[in-house]
Design an enzyme around this catalytic site. Sequence first.
Site, PDB file in Angstrom:
ATOM      1  N   CYS A 101      14.281 -11.793  43.828  1.00 26.26           N
ATOM      2  CA  CYS A 101      15.206 -11.037  44.664  1.00 26.26           C
ATOM      3  C   CYS A 101      15.441  -9.682  44.015  1.00 26.26           C
ATOM      4  O   CYS A 101      15.631  -9.596  42.794  1.00 26.26           O
ATOM      5  CB  CYS A 101      16.525 -11.784  44.785  1.00 26.26           C
ATOM      6  SG  CYS A 101      17.761 -10.920  45.775  1.00 26.26           S
ATOM      7  N   HIS A 143      15.671 -16.739  52.846  1.00 26.57           N
ATOM      8  CA  HIS A 143      16.231 -15.969  51.716  1.00 26.57           C
ATOM      9  C   HIS A 143      17.082 -14.804  52.229  1.00 26.57           C
ATOM     10  O   HIS A 143      18.203 -14.590  51.754  1.00 26.57           O
ATOM     11  CB  HIS A 143      15.078 -15.467  50.835  1.00 26.57           C
ATOM     12  CG  HIS A 143      15.499 -14.601  49.704  1.00 26.57           C
ATOM     13  ND1 HIS A 143      15.340 -14.962  48.379  1.00 26.57           N
ATOM     14  CD2 HIS A 143      16.087 -13.370  49.672  1.00 26.57           C
ATOM     15  CE1 HIS A 143      15.836 -14.007  47.610  1.00 26.57           C
ATOM     16  NE2 HIS A 143      16.278 -13.017  48.368  1.00 26.57           N
ATOM     17  N   GLU A 144      16.542 -14.063  53.207  1.00 23.29           N
ATOM     18  CA  GLU A 144      17.263 -12.878  53.689  1.00 23.29           C
ATOM     19  C   GLU A 144      18.531 -13.266  54.457  1.00 23.29           C
ATOM     20  O   GLU A 144      19.578 -12.630  54.301  1.00 23.29           O
ATOM     21  CB  GLU A 144      16.357 -12.002  54.562  1.00 23.29           C
ATOM     22  CG  GLU A 144      15.170 -11.395  53.828  1.00 23.29           C
ATOM     23  CD  GLU A 144      15.545 -10.716  52.525  1.00 23.29           C
ATOM     24  OE1 GLU A 144      16.627 -10.114  52.437  1.00 23.29           O
ATOM     25  OE2 GLU A 144      14.759 -10.810  51.568  1.00 23.29           O
ATOM     26  N   HIS A 147      21.456 -13.950  52.337  1.00 22.26           N
ATOM     27  CA  HIS A 147      22.212 -12.779  51.876  1.00 22.26           C
ATOM     28  C   HIS A 147      23.397 -12.478  52.802  1.00 22.26           C
ATOM     29  O   HIS A 147      24.424 -11.973  52.353  1.00 22.26           O
ATOM     30  CB  HIS A 147      21.312 -11.542  51.805  1.00 22.26           C
ATOM     31  CG  HIS A 147      20.513 -11.431  50.539  1.00 22.26           C
ATOM     32  ND1 HIS A 147      21.094 -11.254  49.301  1.00 22.26           N
ATOM     33  CD2 HIS A 147      19.183 -11.474  50.320  1.00 22.26           C
ATOM     34  CE1 HIS A 147      20.147 -11.182  48.378  1.00 22.26           C
ATOM     35  NE2 HIS A 147      18.974 -11.316  48.961  1.00 22.26           N
TER      36      HIS A 147
HETATM   37 NI    NI Z   1      17.129 -11.181  47.943  1.00 24.02          NI
END
Ligand code: NI
Length: 174
Positions: A101, A143-144, A147
């Site tokens: 990341c 993953h995004e 966030h």
């Molecule tokens: Ni990330």
Amino acid sequence: MTIREILKMGDPRLLRMARPVNDFDTDALHLLVHELLKTMHAADGVGLAAPQIGVDLQVVVFGTGAPNPRYPDAPIVPPTVLLNPTVTPIGDEQEEDWEGCLSVPGLRAVVPRYTRIRYTGLDPYGDPINRTASGFHARVVQHEVDHLLGTLYPMRVRDFSRFGFTEALFGADV
Ligand code: NI
């Protein structure tokens, strides 16, 4: 249009639940998207979320038009701008793979993610996006979208023996 500073883990702005976008096709939104893309490309990332540049909105960009230096063996992921996303697993199968990341520089870990997902959302014009994805593409989306929920990948690590610095794990700081 500028390359923005990427916030690092420990910054409380990375832990917020991001707000949905309500106004589409605005100059401010298009500028944000351009800055996210420019910042992601400058860092050789495969994805970037608005909270990573301190913007509290549900906007992510991801994708690789060509093999990515940080993930040279990864499959191509369609370049995408995704707002107000939802992710729904298809089945319960999960798989483990290495993940990094831009907000956690120099580190990698093995992270479990759903193998197959459906994701939905809107593009910057307010038009719907509705796709299925698997493997690396599904991993990047999960993953995004994490966030936007204030979740960084180290929070998903189960086996901390496979969490470390890239140069120690792989012999090069990629
Ligand atoms: Ni990330």
